[in-house]
Design an enzyme around this catalytic site. Structure first.
Site, PDB file in Angstrom:
ATOM      1  CG  HIS A 322       8.084  19.100 -20.046  1.00 53.60           C
ATOM      2  ND1 HIS A 322       7.876  18.581 -21.315  1.00 53.60           N
ATOM      3  CD2 HIS A 322       6.985  19.809 -19.743  1.00 53.60           C
ATOM      4  CE1 HIS A 322       6.686  18.972 -21.743  1.00 53.60           C
ATOM      5  NE2 HIS A 322       6.133  19.721 -20.820  1.00 53.60           N
ATOM      6  CD  GLU A 349       5.133  20.383 -15.902  1.00 50.35           C
ATOM      7  OE1 GLU A 349       6.133  20.264 -16.652  1.00 50.35           O
ATOM      8  OE2 GLU A 349       4.043  20.832 -16.298  1.00 50.35           O
ATOM      9  CD1 TRP A 412      -2.190  25.488 -28.995  1.00 48.35           C
ATOM     10  CD2 TRP A 412      -0.602  24.107 -28.254  1.00 48.35           C
ATOM     11  NE1 TRP A 412      -2.707  24.795 -27.925  1.00 48.35           N
ATOM     12  CE2 TRP A 412      -1.738  23.951 -27.452  1.00 48.35           C
ATOM     13  CE3 TRP A 412       0.550  23.354 -27.975  1.00 48.35           C
ATOM     14  CZ2 TRP A 412      -1.793  23.043 -26.385  1.00 48.35           C
ATOM     15  CZ3 TRP A 412       0.512  22.461 -26.924  1.00 48.35           C
ATOM     16  CH2 TRP A 412      -0.674  22.305 -26.130  1.00 48.35           C
TER      17      TRP A 412
HETATM   18  O1  KDG Z   1       2.726  17.927 -25.255  1.00 45.87           O
HETATM   19  C1  KDG Z   1       2.785  19.277 -24.879  1.00 45.87           C
HETATM   20  C2  KDG Z   1       2.841  19.394 -23.382  1.00 45.87           C
HETATM   21  O2  KDG Z   1       3.878  18.603 -22.890  1.00 45.87           O
HETATM   22  C3  KDG Z   1       3.048  20.814 -22.924  1.00 45.87           C
HETATM   23  O3  KDG Z   1       2.021  21.607 -23.438  1.00 45.87           O
HETATM   24  C4  KDG Z   1       3.014  20.862 -21.410  1.00 45.87           C
HETATM   25  O4  KDG Z   1       3.957  23.049 -21.432  1.00 45.87           O
HETATM   26  C5  KDG Z   1       3.697  22.039 -20.837  1.00 45.87           C
HETATM   27  C6  KDG Z   1       4.090  21.962 -19.415  1.00 45.87           C
HETATM   28  O5  KDG Z   1       4.738  22.910 -18.964  1.00 45.87           O
HETATM   29  O6  KDG Z   1       3.774  20.977 -18.773  1.00 45.87           O
HETATM   30 MG    MG Z   2       5.451  24.278 -20.376  1.00 48.32          MG
END
Ligand code: KDG
Ligand code: MG
Length: 412
Positions: A322, A349, A412
């Protein structure tokens, strides 16, 4: 006198927890040793910053004073096993921050960039993906083209959904996207999975048609689908040839992904909300996913990520951490150092940061030719611009919550 002729171990002398807001909120751990070596760690949990700050300040910090910063694994075990109520995002982010800071100190003591201590480079450059979004296809294609012109080969594509006012990953006016809103309570959004499933495959197919075969396309469903809906999306996207489909179902249910896997060959990625190896053990061992997305800050730091990636390596699963703007440039540095040193690391990412964040955390890592490079500064290669970290800038900011059209709360 017992130390005469031997290397006297350094000790951690100062622990500082900075909650600051260089345009968005971050929690940063700064450890200083008796020899004056500074190690930085990221402890940001978006929307719950003060909880992890208190955990670090009130419970972890005092235990670190006087410890040998070179005992990284022992400190990890002490902070993990030394707590009866263990795991969870807050505790693991605190451990992650300490672990990142201790590796930073080790690198600085050795005068080596972190990747050199992790076994050295296995690749010359690290693949990355950027975010493109647009409320409709033409707006989305504009951002896709801009990333391609900047040299990026992999692009996450998110689009608006007809009939909805707000959609994850997109702004209606196609301006900067930041999901955390500064307010005393989270914003509430209406979500409609059927509307999304009707429109999204066509939009993504439109992007494929526009870019041709050479671009890796990714899409994030943000945990919103049931297994059978996810299977339907995966199948619909098979002709597109996705790099991956991310977070299709809620992450706490590994069996959901077995069902998805039985129906589609679209590669699956998940893991940004996982905290430990035990959250992903079943998914990895049963080969239910293709990419594991654990974040260095949220899953216990560099030491624990290496174990997760080693388990993944044995099972042919690749690492893809992430990297949104809510993990700080310190975390991203740690991820990039791992990324050039870990064999089964696929892609990092890189959502990008507002300019002020780059200024607040000057960093050696950088983008070159559409790829990430860690730089060669000792340790993580990140410093703090103290002038941009003011505790009183902190204002609560919350991620939204989502409800279905009938008012039922959903993911969400
Ligand atoms: O704080 C939440 C975000 O880190 C998230 O929504 C970002 O899903 C995400 C991503 O893949 O970057
Ligand atoms: Mg994500």
């Amino acid at each position: 006198p017992g130390w005469i002729g031997r290397t006297v171990p350094d000790v951690i002398e100062r622990v500082e927890v900075l909650v600051s807001s260089p345009s968005r909120n971050y929690v940063t751990l700064r450890l200083t040793t008796r020899d004056g070596i500074v190690g930085l760690g990221d402890a940001t949990v978006n929307g719950r910053e003060l909880a992890v700050a208190s955990y670090l300040r009130d419970h972890v910090g005092p235990l670190l004073i006087g410890r040998d910063p070179g005992r990284i694994e022992d400190t990890w075990q002490y902070l993990y096993r030394g707590v009866y109520w263990r795991r969870g995002p807050i505790g693991m982010a605190a451990i992650g921050a300490v672990d990142i800071a201790l590796w930073d100190i080790l690198g600085k003591r050795a005068g080596q960039p972190l990747y050199a201590l992790l076994g050295g480079r296995v690749r010359d450059r690290l693949a990355t993906y950027r975010h493109a979004f647009g409320w409709d296809l033409p707006a989305l294609l504009e951002q896709v083209d801009a990333h391609r012109e900047a040299g990026f080969e992999n692009i996450r594509v998110q689009a608006g959904v007809p009939g909805l006012d707000v959609v994850y990953g997109v702004t209606k006016d196609n301006t900067v996207y930041e999901p955390a809103g500064r307010a005393a309570a989270p914003a509430e959004e209406i979500w409609d999975t059927e509307a999304y499933l009707r429109s999204m495959p066509g939009v993504i197919a439109g992007v494929r048609e526009h870019v041709g075969d050479a671009v890796g396309l990714l899409h994030d469903a943000h945990h919103r689908l049931t297994p059978i809906q996810a299977a339907r999306l995966g199948k619909a996207l098979e002709p597109v040839g996705m790099y991956w489909l991310e977070d299709v179902t809620p992450a706490e249910d590994p069996e959901a992904l077995r069902l998805v896997r039985q129906h589609t060959t679209t590669p699956l990625a998940i893991g940004e909300v996982f905290n430990t190896i035990w959250d992903c053990q079943q998914l990895i061992e049963n080969r239910l996913i293709d990419y594991i997305r654990v974040a260095v800050v949220h899953a216990g730091g560099i030491s624990h990520l290496r174990k997760i990636f080693a388990l993944a390596e044995v099972h042919g699963v690749r690492a893809a951490p992430h990297g949104p703007s809510d993990v700080s440039p310190i975390s991203l540095a740690a991820s990039i150092h791992l990324g050039v040193a870990v064999h089964n690391f696929a892609i990092q990412e890189y959502m990008g940061y507002p300019d002020l964040v780059h200024e607040a955390f000057p960093h050696a890592w950088h983008v070159a030719d559409g790829h990430l490079q860690p730089g060669d500064e000792p340790g993580l290669g990140v410093t703090l611009n103290d002038e941009l970290h003011h505790a009183d800038d902190y204002e609560p900011a919350y991620l939204p919550v989502a409800r279905r059209r009938d008012g039922t709360l959903t993911d969400w």
